[in-house]
Each structure stands twice: as C-alpha cells, then as structure tokens.
Scaffold this motif. Structure first.
Motif, PDB file in Angstrom:
ATOM      1  N   UNK A   8      22.602 -37.846 -19.810  1.00 51.08           N
ATOM      2  CA  UNK A   8      22.212 -39.232 -19.517  1.00 51.08           C
ATOM      3  C   UNK A   8      22.086 -39.469 -18.021  1.00 51.08           C
ATOM      4  N   UNK A   9      23.047 -38.947 -17.254  1.00 52.53           N
ATOM      5  CA  UNK A   9      23.002 -39.150 -15.805  1.00 52.53           C
ATOM      6  C   UNK A   9      21.719 -38.546 -15.239  1.00 52.53           C
ATOM      7  N   UNK A  10      21.350 -37.377 -15.772  1.00 55.48           N
ATOM      8  CA  UNK A  10      20.144 -36.743 -15.228  1.00 55.48           C
ATOM      9  C   UNK A  10      18.854 -37.238 -15.879  1.00 55.48           C
ATOM     10  N   UNK A  49      23.266 -43.679 -11.569  1.00 53.88           N
ATOM     11  CA  UNK A  49      23.826 -43.578 -12.922  1.00 53.88           C
ATOM     12  C   UNK A  49      25.226 -42.976 -12.898  1.00 53.88           C
ATOM     13  N   UNK A  50      25.439 -42.024 -11.977  1.00 56.14           N
ATOM     14  CA  UNK A  50      26.795 -41.483 -11.795  1.00 56.14           C
ATOM     15  C   UNK A  50      27.731 -42.611 -11.351  1.00 56.14           C
ATOM     16  N   UNK A  51      27.232 -43.445 -10.453  1.00 55.58           N
ATOM     17  CA  UNK A  51      27.989 -44.630 -10.020  1.00 55.58           C
ATOM     18  C   UNK A  51      28.409 -45.462 -11.231  1.00 55.58           C
ATOM     19  N   UNK A  52      27.443 -45.693 -12.124  1.00 53.63           N
ATOM     20  CA  UNK A  52      27.694 -46.570 -13.272  1.00 53.63           C
ATOM     21  C   UNK A  52      28.775 -45.986 -14.177  1.00 53.63           C
ATOM     22  N   UNK A  85      18.122 -39.977 -14.851  1.00 54.83           N
ATOM     23  CA  UNK A  85      17.755 -40.660 -13.619  1.00 54.83           C
ATOM     24  C   UNK A  85      16.815 -39.807 -12.776  1.00 54.83           C
ATOM     25  N   UNK A  86      16.180 -40.452 -11.808  1.00 51.37           N
ATOM     26  CA  UNK A  86      15.222 -39.756 -10.945  1.00 51.37           C
ATOM     27  C   UNK A  86      15.942 -38.743 -10.061  1.00 51.37           C
ATOM     28  N   UNK A  87      15.232 -37.685  -9.714  1.00 50.41           N
ATOM     29  CA  UNK A  87      15.864 -36.681  -8.837  1.00 50.41           C
ATOM     30  C   UNK A  87      16.177 -37.252  -7.451  1.00 50.41           C
ATOM     31  N   UNK A  88      17.205 -36.725  -6.860  1.00 53.27           N
ATOM     32  CA  UNK A  88      17.599 -37.126  -5.515  1.00 53.27           C
ATOM     33  C   UNK A  88      18.368 -35.941  -4.973  1.00 53.27           C
ATOM     34  N   UNK A  89      17.971 -35.476  -3.793  1.00 52.38           N
ATOM     35  CA  UNK A  89      18.661 -34.292  -3.276  1.00 52.38           C
ATOM     36  C   UNK A  89      19.805 -34.707  -2.376  1.00 52.38           C
ATOM     37  N   UNK A  90      21.020 -34.318  -2.733  1.00 56.55           N
ATOM     38  CA  UNK A  90      22.169 -34.569  -1.864  1.00 56.55           C
ATOM     39  C   UNK A  90      22.841 -33.225  -1.620  1.00 56.55           C
ATOM     40  N   UNK A  91      22.420 -32.564  -0.556  1.00 61.68           N
ATOM     41  CA  UNK A  91      22.980 -31.228  -0.305  1.00 61.68           C
ATOM     42  C   UNK A  91      23.487 -31.097   1.124  1.00 61.68           C
ATOM     43  N   UNK A  92      23.430 -32.212   1.864  1.00 63.27           N
ATOM     44  CA  UNK A  92      23.784 -32.135   3.282  1.00 63.27           C
ATOM     45  C   UNK A  92      25.286 -32.329   3.494  1.00 63.27           C
ATOM     46  N   UNK A  93      25.718 -32.071   4.725  1.00 67.57           N
ATOM     47  CA  UNK A  93      27.083 -32.398   5.185  1.00 67.57           C
ATOM     48  C   UNK A  93      28.191 -32.047   4.214  1.00 67.57           C
TER      49      UNK A  93
END
Lengths: 440, 265
Positions: free
Chosen positions: A28-30, A302-305, A32-40
C-alpha cells in the motif's frame, strides 16, 4: 513434546499472519508515487537515533514524554524476556537463559519486574489522561469511535500482559521454593513477591497449572497483540524508525518545485519555439497536477500516514484548529491512512486497482479544511515522528488550483494581480519605486 | 534629517559601472503597503547609515511567487521565479537582503533548483550583523528604557528556516527589556497571514488567529511587539486594535526600532 508442537504452531501462525499483513501495508505504501531519498545517510541515522530511539520530540511535553518513555523502555527491554519465553516454548526448557547468565539473570528478571510495574503505572496515567482529564486533543471529533477505543485497548492489553508476566513469576517463585520438579531456582522477584500471598495457599499441582496458564496467556496475548498492531495506531512502534530515517532534512519552509511544471515553464520562457518537441514517446495520459487521491501522494506521505499514532500534538499546535476552524492536521493523516487502506482492500478484492468513485479530497478531506491552513509548519514541528501533514495539504491545494481552478474569489484576484502586475495587489509595477520618492 | 539618501536601482548602478555589495529585495508589501513602506524606509536608512553599497530592482522587481505557490498555483509561482531569476542573474546578483521572510524563504530555498543561486539574508540578520561588526552604532536616538519588547517569530523565518536568535540579538542591543511570549521560537504561534491567508477571508471559526496571537503578546505585558515580517506587522497591528490597545502597545518592525534607536527616523 505436545506443548512444544502447539507452541511452535502458534508462534509460526502468529508471526506468519503478521508478516502477511506487513507485506500488504508495504504494498500500500508503495502505491504512492516514487520519491528518491538516498542522501545524507549519516544524518538520517542520527535523526532516527535522536527522534525515534531518543524520543527527543516526545519530551517537549514533559508529562506525556516521561510516561511514554517508561512504556517505550519497558516494551523494548521486556522483549528480551519474551525472547526467552519463545526459546522456552520451542525447546520445552524453563528459564533458558538462567544457567548462562548466573547472577546477572537474577538482576535482569528483577529489573524487568520493576519495568513491568512502571509500564502498568504509565498505562493507568494514560488511561486517565485519555478518559477522565480534559485534554483537548483527546476530545476532538476525529477521535470519536474506533480511534478512542483503539487507544484504550492498547493500554488495557499492556496492563493485562504485564499482569500475566508478574502473576506467572509469582507462581514460579513459590514453585521454586517448594522445589517443584522443572522449576529451578532462578530470578529475583521484587514486584511479584507481593502477589505471592494470593497464590501461596494452592497445592503445587494447581500452582503449576496457574503458572502455565499465565505463561500461555502472556505469550498468546503477545502474539495476538502483534497482529493487532498493524491495524492500529500502535503501528508507530515499528514505523517510527523508518519514518524518522526518511525525515525531511531540508528547511521546513522549502516546498518542492514541481518538475512537470518546470518543464512547461522552461518551454514558455526560453525554449526555442521552432525546436522539435523533445519527447516523441507516448508516456500515456499526462500525470495529474497535485493530489486528489492517495495514489497521487508519494510513498513518504503514505509512510507518514501509517506511522501516525494520533497523539494530536499537530492539531493542538495548529493555529487554524485553535481558532475553531475545521482543519486538523491529525485528521489529514488519519484520513490518508484510512483511504489508502480502503484502496488496498479494493485491490485485494479485485486483484487490481479499481476506480471506486471515492477520493481523499472530496470524500475524506474538504476544501474548507485545506483553505484554513496558514502553512505555518507548527504541525510539522510538533510531530514526535517528523510526520509532515503540510505537504499533503499543499499538494491538495495544487490539485484544486491547477486541475480544477477552484479557489476562493479573493485568491483568484490575487493570482490575477500577480500575473498582471507582479504583485498580489492591483498596483502597477511602475509604482514599485514610489516609496523612494517619499524617502527624503 | 541628515543628507538625503540616494537609492539607486540595479540598472542605474550597472550603467554607472558600479557593482553593489547587496541587492535589497523590497518585496510587494514593502513597495506598496503604506505601513510596510515605513519598514522599507527604515531598512534603507540603516543600510545608508552603515555605508552599505546597495541597490534595489525598482520596477524590475516582481512578486517572488510565494503567495501563488502557497495557494497551490505552482505555474504562476514558477513563472514569477523564472522572470525574477532572469533579472537577478542578468545583473549577476550575489547577495540579497530581503525585507520579508516569505520572499527570503522562497528565494533562498526554492529559487536555487530553478537556476537562482544567491546568498540570501533576512533584514533582521543583516542588521544584527551590521551592529555586531560595528558598522552601525546605536546612539543618540530614542531610548526604550523601561519598555518591554516581545518578538513575534515569523513562521517563515523561525520554523521554516530555524532563525530565532539574530532578531533577538538585534533587539537586545536596545536599552529595553526583551520578554518572551508563552509561545515563542519553534513554538511561536502564527499571525494568521501565511499560506496566502493574507489575501483571503479566514475560514469559518470562532476566533481570528491574529487575535489569539495578540493575546499572547498582551499576556507578556509587552509595550512593543517587534516583528520581522510585513504580514505579521499588519496582523498584529489589527490584533492590538481589536483589543483597543493601540495607545498602549506599539507594533514595530525590528528595522524601525533599530533605526529609531540610531536616530535615523
């Protein structure tokens, strides 16, 4: 041997059903639209350590923060004992760790008992806060019905589980003293010793039955509770960690620039009008601007939710909500979760995504709620898990404006003024420097 | 008053072969709103007094796009941004001082991705630095002795960009007592104008946000509510009027207070 087989089956079933549900939520979470969070990465681990493990934002409110830490520490550490219970259950041993840990084992068991008592105390404090005291955030409309029951159930179950643990230990220590077969002398019982008088009068055989009942009640309760968690706000005990890891690390004021819009603006502003169009590939129907339904959100929204535990600090700090407006950032998060669950169930039933004529904006969240937001970031700042309700609100406004051209009249005039005069008011751009003439 | 102040536009400066140290981004409020214009003038007087070589864009400045973006109109925002970035890059601007936290936030955080990279500073930070570096001396002006000043954190300076200390440091240079409202810094309550609320009626409720916020300031027994945002200034001024306290409580931008103390206005 039979108890071991029963236990093994029970354990595998409990964890298996849990894993199945987790897979569903992950799917379900995925959606959602893709978003890249790979930094820091380093900073992300640090944020998680501070905010989730260290509870740094919980203690902003000292009373709730203190008692929450008791339950949190109790939960994490008592799980070590649960590990022993699982090994005991699988091997048929009793107090498996005792021979290996010696006197440290006694300390541990004693420590867990004290923690269990503190957890019980904290649960009662929270039950009092939720049901008797008049804390505004627990009395809001979105907390009616299931959310209220959910909050109370979690606390009651925790009291019951801790109670089973302590009663089990009380019986155990009597059996140890009587030298009952299988009950080796191990552990210290600073709390459960006070329960001994309640059980002391029973025969050894009856006590063994009692001890077994409490043991089974404890572990069965835990396995049932484990499977309750993903259906509950209590899921935050797991998602707190990934959700804080994927926290927004940019300044809170920074709202993303929509890439699809940038492409069009670039073309209008400086693009060569005679150039052949860049893309000739058919990308399918153009993407929707902004967010109408949950599948327009990105996976982090969605992860937030799913991470939201409905504490309501966001709403409590929201200037719109404080002044009687309809907006409640907590409701935005709860609506988002309820809607993605609904979308997920539709997929389970039909085997593929279905159009059910329902959407997050409209059926769950109204325009009035969205237009009440001042974008002040108080909700984002207040969230102990770094959830961002503002991002969802902003993206729904984007849908309203860019897809449906729906805005309050005065906002429409503001847009027109910016477009025509370069200012939100109807002053001619040529007058921008008028103040200079008035200066001297 | 002393010698007349010359405010050159970027175009004039470049034409005379000069390069300013900073561009003063005035903002729409500061350009058109009568109350906010007084803040603009105070900032300019401080810049002149501290011998900062600055210029403005004048008629070439256009809305940063913040209210459009926050209201959901990303197209209009990006059009505004593209236009402004073209102008700013055309003049090879490096450093910008803004008179408004909304412009500040937008240019600092949202323009870079669109091709506008500048060192953006809010005017309260810039003024604080001028005082710290000894370029602006507070003397001979109005005394604030015995007055209580409270700072109302603008959301787009505070929570949005974690700037809480610079405005307070500047205020502490005055001979007044700095008092905090019960909700301040990261917990500061919004004035009610952000997110394009400035340009619309509030949604139905039982109170105005600015009234709620003004109560905090009155509770702190402040004689002066210091602001760093033209919208907050309007909202707090209206809030004070709502309580019929305009005789007792002043609402002033930090730039105005510093300019008064330095005998510039």
């Amino acid at each position: 041997m039979i108890p071991q087989i029963i236990f093994t089956l029970l354990f595998l079933t409990g964890t298996g059903i849990f894993a199945f549900k987790i897979k569903k939520i992950r799917r379900n979470i995925f959606l959602g639209k893709p978003l890249e969070i790979k930094d820091n990465k380093a900073e992300r681990w640090k944020t998680m350590a501070k905010v989730a493990m260290g509870q740094s934002k919980m203690v902003v409110r000292p009373v709730a923060g203190f008692f929450h830490i008791l339950i949190y520490v109790g939960f994490v550490l008592i799980n070590i004992e649960v590990l022993e219970i699982i090994i005991d259950g699988l091997t048929g041993e009793h107090r498996f760790f005792a021979p290996y840990l010696g006197s440290f084992y006694n300390f541990l068991i004693g420590f867990f008992e004290i923690l269990a008592l503190l957890v019980v105390v904290a649960c009662f404090v929270f039950l009092y806060r939720r049901n008797i005291s008049s804390i505004r955030r627990f009395k809001m409309p979105e907390m009616k019905g299931w959310p209220k029951l959910d909050g109370n159930l979690i606390l009651v179950v925790e009291v019951v589980l801790m109670g089973a643990l302590l009663k089990m230990n009380a019986c155990d220590q009597i059996l140890q003293l009587r030298g009952a077969d299988h009950y080796m002398v191990a552990g210290s019982f600073p709390i459960s010793q006070f329960l001994v008088p309640f059980f002391d009068g029973f025969e050894t055989g009856t006590l063994i039955t009692f001890e077994r009942i409490f043991w089974w009640a404890h572990i069965t309760g835990i396995l049932i509770f484990l499977n309750y968690v993903p259906y509950s706000k209590h899921f935050h005990i797991i998602l707190a960690f990934p959700n804080t890891y994927y926290s927004n690390l940019k300044p809170k004021g920074q709202l993303n620039n929509m890439a699809a819009v940038k492409k069009e603006v670039d073309l209008m502003m400086g693009g060569d009008p005679f150039a052949t169009p860049e893309t000739t590939v058919d990308d399918g129907p153009p993407e929707r601007f902004g967010v109408k339904d949950v599948t327009d959100l990105n996976w982090k929204n969605l992860l937030d939710a799913y991470s939201c535990t409905e504490c309501g600090r966001c709403t409590d700090n929201c200037p719109a909500n404080q002044t009687g407006k309809l907006l409640s950032p907590r409701k935005v998060m709860m609506d988002t979760r309820d809607r993605i669950e609904e979308v997920g169930k539709n997929i389970d039933k039909a085997g593929k995504p279905v159009e059910d004529g329902i959407s997050l904006l409209g059926n769950y969240i109204t325009e009035e709620e969205l237009w009440a937001c001042t974008t002040c970031n108080a909700c984002v700042d207040a969230c102990p898990l770094n959830i961002d309700p503002l991002n969802i609100i902003m993206n729904m406004r984007r849908y309203l404006i860019m897809e449906e051209s729906k805005s309050p009249d005065s906002v429409t005039s503001m847009f027109n003024n910016v477009e025509n005069n370069g200012a939100p008011w109807a002053f001619p751009a040529a007058d921008r420097g008028k103040w200079i003439d008035e200066l001297n | 008053m002393s010698t007349p102040i010359h405010v050159p536009t970027m175009a004039q400066m470049i034409a005379s072969g000069e390069v300013p140290e900073v561009l003063f981004w005035v903002g729409c409020s500061g350009s058109f709103d009568d109350r906010a214009k007084r803040i603009t003038k105070a900032i300019v007087k401080i810049l002149a007094k501290a011998n900062v070589k600055f210029a403005v864009l004048g008629a070439e400045e256009s809305c940063s796009g913040d209210p459009a973006k926050r209201a959901g109109n990303e197209f209009l925002f990006q059009m505004q941004a593209a236009q402004n970035i073209m102008v700013l890059n055309g003049y090879d601007v490096k450093k910008i001082v803004t008179g408004c936290p909304h412009c500040f936030n937008t240019i600092k955080n949202e323009y870079p991705e669109l091709g506008g990279n500048y060192n953006v500073i809010h005017h309260t930070q810039f003024i604080n630095d001028l005082i710290k570096d000894g370029k602006l001396v507070i003397a001979d002006g109005k005394s604030f002795k015995g007055k209580k000043i409270t700072f109302h954190d603008p959301c787009y300076l505070g929570r949005a960009n974690d700037i809480y200390e610079a405005p307070r440091e500047a205020l502490m240079k005055l001979d007044a007592e700095l008092v905090e409202m019960k909700r301040c810094k990261a917990k500061g309550l919004c004035c009610g104008a952000g997110g394009a609320q400035m340009f619309k009626e509030a949604e139905p409720g039982n109170k105005e946000v600015n009234v709620e916020r003004t109560e905090d300031a009155l509770e702190a027994k402040a004689d002066i509510i210091a602001t760093g945002c033209p919208f907050c200034n309007t909202m707090m001024t209206d809030g004070v009027k709502n309580f019929n306290k305009e005789e007792e409580v002043e609402v002033k931008d930090i730039a105005e207070l510093i300019a008064e103390a330095a005998d510039l206005i």
